[in-house]
Design a protein around this motif. Structure first.
Motif, PDB file in Angstrom:
ATOM      1  N   LYS A  29     -43.729  49.843   8.035  1.00  0.00           N
ATOM      2  CA  LYS A  29     -44.069  48.955   6.920  1.00  0.00           C
ATOM      3  C   LYS A  29     -45.115  47.945   7.378  1.00  0.00           C
ATOM      4  CE  LYS A  29     -40.034  45.974   7.722  1.00  0.00           C
ATOM      5  NZ  LYS A  29     -38.865  46.732   8.173  1.00  0.00           N
ATOM      6  N   ASN A  50     -40.722  51.819   4.058  1.00  0.00           N
ATOM      7  CA  ASN A  50     -39.721  51.095   3.281  1.00  0.00           C
ATOM      8  C   ASN A  50     -39.960  51.047   1.789  1.00  0.00           C
ATOM      9  OD1 ASN A  50     -39.428  49.828   6.014  1.00  0.00           O
ATOM     10  ND2 ASN A  50     -37.783  48.834   4.850  1.00  0.00           N
ATOM     11  N   SER A 198     -35.532  47.079  16.688  1.00  0.00           N
ATOM     12  CA  SER A 198     -36.198  46.537  17.887  1.00  0.00           C
ATOM     13  C   SER A 198     -35.274  45.722  18.782  1.00  0.00           C
ATOM     14  CB  SER A 198     -37.386  45.656  17.469  1.00  0.00           C
ATOM     15  OG  SER A 198     -38.400  46.470  16.938  1.00  0.00           O
ATOM     16  N   ARG A 213     -34.720  53.146  14.653  1.00  0.00           N
ATOM     17  CA  ARG A 213     -35.834  52.778  13.776  1.00  0.00           C
ATOM     18  C   ARG A 213     -36.494  51.522  14.331  1.00  0.00           C
ATOM     19  NH1 ARG A 213     -31.181  52.623  10.805  1.00  0.00           N
ATOM     20  NH2 ARG A 213     -31.613  50.404  10.606  1.00  0.00           N
ATOM     21  N   GLY A 215     -39.779  48.943  14.755  1.00  0.00           N
ATOM     22  CA  GLY A 215     -41.051  48.463  14.231  1.00  0.00           C
ATOM     23  C   GLY A 215     -41.710  47.476  15.176  1.00  0.00           C
ATOM     24  N   SER A 216     -41.225  46.236  15.176  1.00  0.00           N
ATOM     25  CA  SER A 216     -41.929  45.174  15.893  1.00  0.00           C
ATOM     26  C   SER A 216     -41.993  45.393  17.405  1.00  0.00           C
ATOM     27  CB  SER A 216     -41.319  43.815  15.561  1.00  0.00           C
ATOM     28  OG  SER A 216     -39.926  43.858  15.689  1.00  0.00           O
ATOM     29  N   ARG A 222     -44.665  41.359  12.431  1.00  0.00           N
ATOM     30  CA  ARG A 222     -45.350  41.646  11.159  1.00  0.00           C
ATOM     31  C   ARG A 222     -45.852  40.360  10.538  1.00  0.00           C
ATOM     32  NH1 ARG A 222     -41.211  45.409  11.425  1.00  0.00           N
ATOM     33  NH2 ARG A 222     -39.697  43.856  10.781  1.00  0.00           N
TER      34      ARG A 222
HETATM   35  C1  LIG Z   1     -38.323  47.079   9.278  1.00  0.00           C
HETATM   36  C2  LIG Z   1     -37.160  47.975   9.468  1.00  0.00           C
HETATM   37  C3  LIG Z   1     -36.800  48.446  10.722  1.00  0.00           C
HETATM   38  C4  LIG Z   1     -37.490  48.036  12.006  1.00  0.00           C
HETATM   39  O1  LIG Z   1     -37.303  46.674  12.239  1.00  0.00           O
HETATM   40  P1  LIG Z   1     -37.799  46.005  13.617  1.00  0.00           P
HETATM   41  O2  LIG Z   1     -36.834  44.907  13.846  1.00  0.00           O
HETATM   42  O3  LIG Z   1     -39.185  45.557  13.403  1.00  0.00           O
HETATM   43  O4  LIG Z   1     -37.705  47.058  14.659  1.00  0.00           O
HETATM   44  C5  LIG Z   1     -35.733  49.328  10.803  1.00  0.00           C
HETATM   45  N1  LIG Z   1     -35.052  49.717   9.709  1.00  0.00           N
HETATM   46  C6  LIG Z   1     -35.365  49.282   8.489  1.00  0.00           C
HETATM   47  C7  LIG Z   1     -34.569  49.751   7.327  1.00  0.00           C
HETATM   48  C8  LIG Z   1     -36.426  48.398   8.327  1.00  0.00           C
HETATM   49  O5  LIG Z   1     -36.722  47.942   7.105  1.00  0.00           O
END
Ligand SMILES: *Cc1c(COP(=O)(O)O)cnc(C)c1O
Length: 223
Positions: A29, A50, A198, A213, A215-216, A222
């Motif tokens: 995202k 997302n 993360s 999952r 992301g950061s 972000r």
């Molecule tokens: C954004 C998101 C993540 C990843 O989050 P981070 O803390 O950045 O790793 C995982 N799962 C869902 C459902 C998210 O919306």
């Protein structure tokens, strides 16, 4: 967002920490398509979006050979038809009405959709997901929907400063995952436990998660 070198290092580090125990899903995202494609060059095989609209905006520009796109955010019923032919798994099934809509749209396109049941681990009213004790009755209820492939469980635990805080919750959901697996020996599709982000992917994997999952920790904070 981090620069490309940092992103490559993060992916390499996380893949080696996971060491084959769990699949890495990059949560993309807010990340532009060219950076997503770079992450795919660096060894990511699965990405998760997302928001339906954001996925549609980036979809054409995302490289697709050999990769999977999952939907991981809260999914509104009226968005199902927009994404159903663009994703290979939906992590966020949390209501019977949504299940029926996925069934309808999948049937119309002659496909079957893998779904994970989203659990609201801490029973936080503000969050989506089913209470853990409703998961089994829910699975019974969606069994007649033959274009759905119930493939496992997913949860987004409460934010904490200490990654160890969520271990008890991870263990509880992992136990339920295993119980369902053993009750359904004919169900070879029941195989994903999508836990860990993360801040807590290592404890999640130690508790049995096989799909994290992240992301950061790959792309940076972000904005
Ligand atoms: C954004 C998101 C993540 C990843 O989050 P981070 O803390 O950045 O790793 C995982 N799962 C869902 C459902 C998210 O919306």
């Amino acid at each position: 967002m981090y620069g490309r070198d940092e992103i490559r290092k993060n992916i390499t580090r996380i893949l080696s920490e996971l060491n084959g125990r769990a699949e890495l899903l990059a949560a993309t995202k807010t990340i532009p398509a060219d950076i997503i494609n770079y992450a795919l060059e660096c060894g990511v095989r699965t990405i998760g979006e997302n928001r339906a609209d954001e996925l549609l905006e980036k979809y054409d520009a995302i490289r697709k050979e050999g990769i999977e796109i999952h939907f991981i955010g809260h999914l509104q019923r009226n968005k199902v038809k927009k994404i159903i032919d663009k994703v290979s798994m939906i992590h966020s099934l949390d209501s019977y009405e949504l299940a029926c809509e996925i069934e309808k749209q999948a049937a119309e396109r002659g496909l079957r959709m893998r779904v994970l049941i989203e659990i609201n681990l801490a029973s936080e009213p503000s969050k989506s997901g089913l209470p853990i004790e409703e998961v089994r009755p829910f699975l019974d209820r969606i069994r007649p929907l033959t274009h759905l492939i119930p493939s496992g469980l997913m949860a987004v635990p409460p934010k904490t400063d200490d990654p160890e805080d969520n271990r008890k919750l991870f263990e509880k959901i992992s136990q339920l995952f295993i119980d369902i697996l053993h009750k359904n020996e004919d169900n070879r599709e029941w195989r994903y436990l999508s836990l860990g982000m993360s801040g807590d992917y290592l404890p999640a994997v130690e508790c049995g998660s096989n799909l994290v999952r992240i992301g950061s920790a790959i792309f940076g904070p972000r904005t």
